[in-house]
Design a protein around this motif. Structure first.
Motif, PDB file in Angstrom:
ATOM      1  N   UNK A  65     -25.284  16.218 -15.537  1.00 33.58           N
ATOM      2  CA  UNK A  65     -24.521  14.998 -15.264  1.00 33.58           C
ATOM      3  C   UNK A  65     -25.392  13.766 -14.999  1.00 33.58           C
ATOM      4  N   UNK A  66     -26.444  13.841 -14.191  1.00 37.77           N
ATOM      5  CA  UNK A  66     -27.260  12.630 -13.981  1.00 37.77           C
ATOM      6  C   UNK A  66     -27.820  12.083 -15.295  1.00 37.77           C
ATOM      7  N   UNK A  67     -28.285  12.959 -16.160  1.00 41.53           N
ATOM      8  CA  UNK A  67     -28.833  12.533 -17.450  1.00 41.53           C
ATOM      9  C   UNK A  67     -27.741  11.938 -18.332  1.00 41.53           C
ATOM     10  N   UNK A  68     -26.595  12.604 -18.412  1.00 44.04           N
ATOM     11  CA  UNK A  68     -25.500  12.115 -19.252  1.00 44.04           C
ATOM     12  C   UNK A  68     -24.972  10.779 -18.743  1.00 44.04           C
ATOM     13  N   UNK A  69     -24.895  10.624 -17.437  1.00 44.38           N
ATOM     14  CA  UNK A  69     -24.437   9.363 -16.853  1.00 44.38           C
ATOM     15  C   UNK A  69     -25.423   8.239 -17.170  1.00 44.38           C
ATOM     16  N   UNK A  70     -26.701   8.535 -17.060  1.00 46.48           N
ATOM     17  CA  UNK A  70     -27.733   7.554 -17.394  1.00 46.48           C
ATOM     18  C   UNK A  70     -27.596   7.123 -18.850  1.00 46.48           C
ATOM     19  N   UNK A  71     -27.456   8.097 -19.753  1.00 48.09           N
ATOM     20  CA  UNK A  71     -27.317   7.787 -21.184  1.00 48.09           C
ATOM     21  C   UNK A  71     -26.053   6.975 -21.459  1.00 48.09           C
ATOM     22  N   UNK A  72     -24.961   7.332 -20.789  1.00 48.86           N
ATOM     23  CA  UNK A  72     -23.677   6.653 -20.957  1.00 48.86           C
ATOM     24  C   UNK A  72     -23.799   5.176 -20.571  1.00 48.86           C
ATOM     25  N   UNK A  73     -24.424   4.937 -19.421  1.00 50.50           N
ATOM     26  CA  UNK A  73     -24.595   3.552 -18.951  1.00 50.50           C
ATOM     27  C   UNK A  73     -25.585   2.786 -19.820  1.00 50.50           C
ATOM     28  N   UNK A  74     -26.648   3.449 -20.263  1.00 50.38           N
ATOM     29  CA  UNK A  74     -27.651   2.802 -21.097  1.00 50.38           C
ATOM     30  C   UNK A  74     -27.050   2.359 -22.428  1.00 50.38           C
ATOM     31  N   UNK A  75     -26.095   3.095 -22.945  1.00 49.93           N
ATOM     32  CA  UNK A  75     -25.446   2.752 -24.206  1.00 49.93           C
ATOM     33  C   UNK A  75     -24.345   1.710 -24.021  1.00 49.93           C
ATOM     34  N   UNK A  76     -24.189   1.218 -22.778  1.00 47.42           N
ATOM     35  CA  UNK A  76     -23.207   0.177 -22.517  1.00 47.42           C
ATOM     36  C   UNK A  76     -21.783   0.686 -22.467  1.00 47.42           C
ATOM     37  N   UNK A  77     -21.588   1.952 -22.113  1.00 50.35           N
ATOM     38  CA  UNK A  77     -20.258   2.525 -22.098  1.00 50.35           C
ATOM     39  C   UNK A  77     -19.673   2.650 -20.705  1.00 50.35           C
ATOM     40  N   UNK A  78     -20.447   2.339 -19.679  1.00 47.75           N
ATOM     41  CA  UNK A  78     -19.922   2.417 -18.323  1.00 47.75           C
ATOM     42  C   UNK A  78     -19.157   1.148 -17.968  1.00 47.75           C
ATOM     43  N   UNK A  79     -18.421   1.196 -16.869  1.00 50.70           N
ATOM     44  CA  UNK A  79     -17.701   0.009 -16.398  1.00 50.70           C
ATOM     45  C   UNK A  79     -18.657  -0.902 -15.644  1.00 50.70           C
ATOM     46  N   UNK A  80     -18.551  -2.203 -15.858  1.00 56.04           N
ATOM     47  CA  UNK A  80     -19.369  -3.138 -15.092  1.00 56.04           C
ATOM     48  C   UNK A  80     -18.680  -3.407 -13.766  1.00 56.04           C
ATOM     49  N   UNK A  81     -19.432  -3.880 -12.793  1.00 57.81           N
ATOM     50  CA  UNK A  81     -18.864  -4.155 -11.474  1.00 57.81           C
ATOM     51  C   UNK A  81     -17.931  -5.354 -11.502  1.00 57.81           C
ATOM     52  N   UNK A  82     -18.078  -6.221 -12.490  1.00 62.41           N
ATOM     53  CA  UNK A  82     -17.232  -7.406 -12.586  1.00 62.41           C
ATOM     54  C   UNK A  82     -15.828  -7.063 -13.078  1.00 62.41           C
ATOM     55  N   UNK A  83     -15.611  -5.809 -13.454  1.00 58.37           N
ATOM     56  CA  UNK A  83     -14.288  -5.391 -13.884  1.00 58.37           C
ATOM     57  C   UNK A  83     -14.051  -5.529 -15.375  1.00 58.37           C
ATOM     58  N   UNK A  84     -15.042  -6.026 -16.119  1.00 60.36           N
ATOM     59  CA  UNK A  84     -14.890  -6.132 -17.565  1.00 60.36           C
ATOM     60  C   UNK A  84     -15.029  -4.748 -18.184  1.00 60.36           C
ATOM     61  N   UNK A  85     -14.258  -4.527 -19.217  1.00 58.25           N
ATOM     62  CA  UNK A  85     -14.372  -3.266 -19.942  1.00 58.25           C
ATOM     63  C   UNK A  85     -15.373  -3.445 -21.072  1.00 58.25           C
TER      64      UNK A  85
END
Length: 93
Positions: A65-85
């Protein structure tokens, strides 16, 4: 979380989680385009755990999970804190 069925493809974002008698009730985010409610029974949890524990791929996913989460965020697929999708690359049917 993306829910894909023959009827619809829904981006489910978690809202309130509560209990109704013997059921766990998970509501979608109040700002969701399609409000949804998921009811989880104790039998559903037992069935999930049985299937999870015999699935090597599921166990590897949780351990990685830590690796997959890192990859997910690095690819720009995570949610930003500003609430933008940001664009998500979900599988389609």
């Amino acid at each position: 979380m993306r829910v894909i069925s023959k009827l619809a493809q829904i981006d489910f974002q978690f809202g309130k989680i509560g209990r109704d008698g013997n059921l766990l009730v998970i509501e979608s985010d109040p700002e969701a385009k399609m409000p949804s409610t998921v009811y989880v029974s104790p039998q559903d949890v037992i069935e999930f755990l049985k299937r999870f524990l015999v699935s090597p791929r599921a166990i590897v996913f949780v351990l990685g999970m830590p690796y997959f989460l890192y990859r997910w965020k690095k690819q720009g697929q995570g949610n930003s804190k500003a609430g933008k999708q940001r664009k998500r690359e979900w599988p389609t049917v």
